[in-house]
Write a protein that holds these residues in place. Structure first.
Motif, mmCIF file in Angstrom:
data_model
loop_
_atom_site.group_PDB
_atom_site.id
_atom_site.type_symbol
_atom_site.label_atom_id
_atom_site.label_comp_id
_atom_site.label_asym_id
_atom_site.label_seq_id
_atom_site.Cartn_x
_atom_site.Cartn_y
_atom_site.Cartn_z
ATOM 1 N N VAL A 98 -1.824 11.107 7.424
ATOM 2 C CA VAL A 98 -1.861 10.168 6.294
ATOM 3 C C VAL A 98 -2.889 9.056 6.491
ATOM 4 C CG1 VAL A 98 -0.530 8.399 5.073
ATOM 5 C CG2 VAL A 98 0.442 10.672 5.424
ATOM 6 N N THR A 152 -5.998 8.851 3.939
ATOM 7 C CA THR A 152 -6.109 7.638 3.120
ATOM 8 C C THR A 152 -7.513 7.049 3.193
ATOM 9 O OG1 THR A 152 -3.771 7.174 3.504
ATOM 10 C CG2 THR A 152 -5.119 5.364 2.688
ATOM 11 N N ALA A 199 -1.449 10.344 -0.887
ATOM 12 C CA ALA A 199 -1.740 10.888 0.440
ATOM 13 C C ALA A 199 -0.470 11.363 1.115
ATOM 14 C CB ALA A 199 -2.437 9.828 1.293
ATOM 15 N N PRO A 216 -4.629 0.906 -3.695
ATOM 16 C CA PRO A 216 -4.214 1.481 -2.397
ATOM 17 C C PRO A 216 -2.800 2.037 -2.408
ATOM 18 C CG PRO A 216 -4.306 -0.921 -2.295
ATOM 19 C CD PRO A 216 -4.933 -0.529 -3.588
ATOM 20 N N TYR A 242 -2.910 5.533 -4.180
ATOM 21 C CA TYR A 242 -3.564 6.547 -3.351
ATOM 22 C C TYR A 242 -2.790 6.784 -2.052
ATOM 23 C CZ TYR A 242 -7.559 6.528 -6.515
ATOM 24 O OH TYR A 242 -8.363 6.652 -7.609
ATOM 25 N N GLY A 243 -2.138 5.745 -1.553
ATOM 26 C CA GLY A 243 -1.294 5.933 -0.380
ATOM 27 C C GLY A 243 -0.132 6.867 -0.665
#
Length: 864
Positions: A393, A397, A412, A405, A408-409
């Motif tokens: 991860v 990322t 991921a 963030p 998208y985190g």
């Protein structure tokens, strides 16, 4: 070798795997000890490359350690070794004394638990009595001291016995008069092996009894012990479960029991299957997510109460063991709890926390404590998914855009968890939902951050003041209802793909391609984002463009390789041009799977469980009764990669032929359904034909004279029943045997005859008709006869055999069935006809590989 703990763990797992699949050693602890001694010498002598040599030696240590542990896993009953094939003790009537070693499960008329036996007393004359001479015993009734864990199964005789069995608890001393049995091994290729499963839990024997009156219970000892601790934990779990029943509505309490207490068996089977089909079982299986939320709530509460950091970390560590016990102590919760305790301790001591090393320390400690844990599905999924998240991860990322963030985190985490767990998911569960990523992204945050904490709060508050707890439960019930509706809506989409179980080589190839693909993509992204100094503009730009092209090409190639590997995994038999006929062992019943040379799939019958319930015996019905279609047939079809069935033939509508087909139609797409044109009223048949109509499957009556071309090498010829005078109308018929569909299968130059449960009267009628119209058999001699009616004495007559002259006869029949099938008379007739006999009760599943007129046979077991 910077992460030595990681490499040691990898080496240990490889060693276990080599011993399990390759059986590299038979020296056990000796091999492990010699390898450990060599490891010490390597470091004492400071040999070059000693780190790499150490890793190789650790593989050898693990191989020997696993074999030594496995070799010690033997029964302690006298005169019997679990590695041999036969036992003169099996079927003995015994009185066994010991202590209940697990929670007691009462489901309908069945009671199950594990017994830690310490004494056996033979009842009357038995083979066990003779074996006592080996230990110096001279009396038939002298008890034998043993140390053995046994699986107990009791069939209750009366409804009042349910209440009696409900009072039994872990730790109770009991004496049970019962019959000694060995657990059943797998009866089909790739089927569930109950004997192996119990052996991996160090259980080699089963005891069966016919009523609660066979059990005498003594009060549990009051001395403190691990069993007594678990007994009190069971009481607390039952108390909290009863309280959850009061706080939440009937349709929501099972979910909360699963999420808060790890009681997954409380969830209705249909609802559990829904979670499973959407890839959401980790919500109801206590794991790292639950531990994180639990610890987060505890730490937040203690912080608000102004406890110091050292104090709230210490309190959190102390609360983890009770939480692990309270939630069932499954491998996933033990892993998560142990990791949390080590991490909290490292944080309190001010050490730099390396999460991956902590995970590996926990894994290797658990595998040394119990090597068989490596075979546990939840252990494998838990550790692989967690390791993937920890390692991948942060790296993934960095490749994603820096804007948003949190979004998208989350993407991921979802992507990595799906990619890492995918091979194991399809290996064990043989399906993958295309909606699983969406379901996880949308529903997991709600379940973990709202449903779990509010449910926990409702339980705690409800213990102090029930009305407030009920109010919170009611409010949470509204949210759960919405979530269930969303899951129901998702479940209507045909997004679930059936995958055959992949090989170990395929799984390793998949992970290797993922790693190489990540490496290329990471390089490509780094080159794209690199800044070039003006002084090195010309030379650096040329190198940058070249390396960027190489990395991009590598990324494209590895993505293509991944797609190719997935395609091969989805249809591994794509280039297989041979036919196959599988006589699946469904007990007392029929189910035959046919794969044609062109890859078409036909299923003849679906087996079924025949149950007899008298009025007033509704209490015997179990919450999740064994059903052949759902428990045996559907998993086997999925494991073998049957994505759809081109034809389903129902020979007739008796329960042992039709009972399992409703489950098949629910889980596997069917293109055509053929039956005998009659209807036998029953709840099972109604559910079956309702499923046919609901899924708009074309329904066709079989009639003599029909020919069905399946592919270029496969054709069916219907011989019976004859066209009905009622035309397309369906008649009601209770006695189905004499209306069984009879047909010839011609495939790749071979001829097969299938006749359901056809009896001698109809055989004679058909022979008379054919002999009047055609003096010779139009199909000639046949290669294989599926013996009708499981080898009943009233079928497969001499005249029938003389007409067809089968080279091979296959009898699908249940072991120790109450009908006496196959009869000695039928077997003698087949032998007189010079037919080689296969039978599923003794040989397990019978499979035939067909190619160019030749048939190659294999059976699950070989008769001695």
């Amino acid at each position: 070798m910077k992460n030595s703990v990681v490499w040691i763990t990898i080496a240990w797992v490889i060693g276990y795997g080599l011993q399990i699949y390759m059986e590299w050693t038979s020296f056990g602890y000796v091999a492990a000890g010699l390898a450990a001694l060599c490891c010490i010498l390597v470091h004492v002598l400071c040999l070059p490359h000693r780190e790499k040599i150490t890793v190789a030696l650790i593989v050898v240590i693990a191989i020997g350690y696993y074999h030594g542990n496995d070799n010690r896993n033997q029964t302690t009953l006298p005169g019997w070794n679990s590695q041999t094939e036969h036992s003169n003790l099996e079927g003995s009537e015994l009185t066994v004394k010991g202590m209940i070693d697990s929670p007691v499960e009462v489901d309908g008329d069945k009671v199950t638990f594990t017994l830690k036996a310490n004494e056996i007393l033979p009842v009357g004359d038995s083979d066990l009595a003779a074996s006592q001479t080996n230990i110096g015993s001279s009396s038939v009734h002298t008890s034998l001291p043993i140390k053995e864990r046994m699986q107990i199964s009791i069939r209750l005789a009366q409804k009042v016995e349910q209440a009696t069995a409900g009072t039994w608890r872990r730790g109770d001393r009991i004496s049970i008069r019962s019959t000694l049995q060995r657990p059943s091994p797998a009866q089909n290729f790739g089927g569930f092996d109950y004997r192996r499963y119990l052996r991996e839990h160090r259980i080699h024997w089963m005891l069966t009894a016919k009523s609660a009156a066979s059990v005498t219970v003594e009060a549990a000892p009051q001395t403190f012990s691990a069993v007594q601790l678990l007994r009190q934990t069971d009481r607390l779990r039952d108390f909290l479960a009863a309280h959850l029943d009061q706080i939440f509505a009937k349709e929501h309490a099972p979910l909360m029991k699963g999420m808060l207490l790890g009681m997954n068996d409380a969830l209705e089977p249909d609802r559990f299957n829904q979670f499973s089909s959407l890839g959401l079982t980790h919500i109801i299986a206590i794991s790292g997510l639950n531990v994180a939320v639990f610890l987060g709530a505890i730490i937040a509460l203690l912080k608000r109460c102004r406890f110091s950091k050292e104090t709230y970390l210490l309190v959190s560590i102390c609360l983890m063991p009770p939480y692990i016990l309270l939630t069932g102590a499954s491998p996933s919760i033990v892993r998560a709890g142990a990791m949390a305790m080590i991490g909290l301790w490292a944080t309190r001591q001010g050490y730099v926390k390396d999460v991956l090393n902590i995970l590996c320390l926990v894994a290797i400690a658990l595998l040394i404590w119990e090597p068989y844990m490596i075979l546990d599905v939840s252990f494998q999924l838990s550790f692989i998914a967690t390791a993937g998240l920890i390692w991948a991860v942060p790296r993934v990322t960095k490749l994603l855009p820096s804007s948003h963030p949190k979004l998208y985190g989350a993407l991921a985490v979802m992507g990595v968890s799906q990619l890492v767990s995918f091979p194991l998911s399809i290996y064990y569960f043989n399906q993958f939902s295309m909606l699983s990523p969406v379901a996880n992204l949308l529903l997991v945050p709600v379940f973990s951050l709202v449903v779990y904490p509010v449910g926990l709060l409702a339980l705690i508050v409800g213990l102090m003041w029930l009305p407030i707890g009920k109010l919170l439960g009611t409010l949470l019930g509204f949210l759960n209802t919405i979530l269930f509706h969303i899951m129901d809506w998702m479940g209507k989409w045909k997004g679930s793909l059936i995958w055959p179980s992949p090989s170990l080589i395929w799984i390793l190839t998949y992970f290797c391609i993922l790693l190489v693909m990540y490496a290329f993509i990471a390089k490509w992204m780094s080159y794209r984002r690199s800044n070039i100094e003006p002084s090195d503009m010309i030379a650096a730009r040329g190198k940058m463009i070249l390396f960027r092209k190489i990395a991009r090409a590598g990324s494209i190639l590895t993505v293509g390789a991944l797609i190719m590997v997935l395609t091969i995994g989805y249809t591994p038999d794509r280039w297989d041009k041979q036919g196959e006929v599988h006589f699946i062992n469904v007990g007392q019943g029929d189910s035959i799977l046919i794969r044609t040379p062109a890859g078409k799939h036909l299923l003849i019958d679906g087996g079924g469980t025949v149950s007899f319930r008298k009025p007033g015996e509704e209490w015997r019905i179990r919450k999740d009764p064994y059903e052949v279609g759902r428990k045996l047939l559907v998993p086997l079809l999925k494991k073998r990669g049957v994505h759809e069935l081109d034809w389903v033939f129902l020979s007739h509508e008796d329960a042992d032929h039709a009972g399992g087909l409703a489950a098949v139609l629910q889980d596997i797409p069917v293109k055509q359904f053929i039956f005998n044109g009659t209807y036998k009223p029953s709840a099972g048949n109604e559910a079956l034909f309702q499923a046919v109509l609901a899924k708009s499957i074309p329904l066709q009556k079989a009639q003599s004279g029909q020919s069905i071309t399946i592919d270029g090498q496969t054709k069916l010829h219907i011989l019976y029943p004859h066209p009905s005078a009622t035309g397309t109308a369906i008649s009601i018929q209770e006695d189905q045997n004499e209306s069984s569909v009879v047909f010839i299968l011609e495939m790749a130059g071979t001829r097969w005859l299938f006749g359901g449960d056809l009896g001698t009267p109809t055989e004679s009628q058909l022979l008379k008709t054919w002999q009047q119209n055609n003096q010779v058999n139009p199909f000639g001699e046949i290669d294989v006869l599926k013996v009708a009616h499981h080898g009943s004495k009233n079928s497969t007559s001499n005249e029938w055999l003389q007409w067809w002259k089968p080279k091979v006869a296959v009898i699908s029949v249940g072991e120790k069935n109450s009908y006496g099938h196959p009869s000695d008379a039928a077997l003698q007739r087949l032998l007189t006809a010079n037919s080689f006999i296969f039978r599923t009760d003794r040989m397990g599943e019978v499979q035939a590989i067909v190619q160019k007129g030749k048939i190659v046979w294999r059976t699950k077991y070989t008769l001695n």
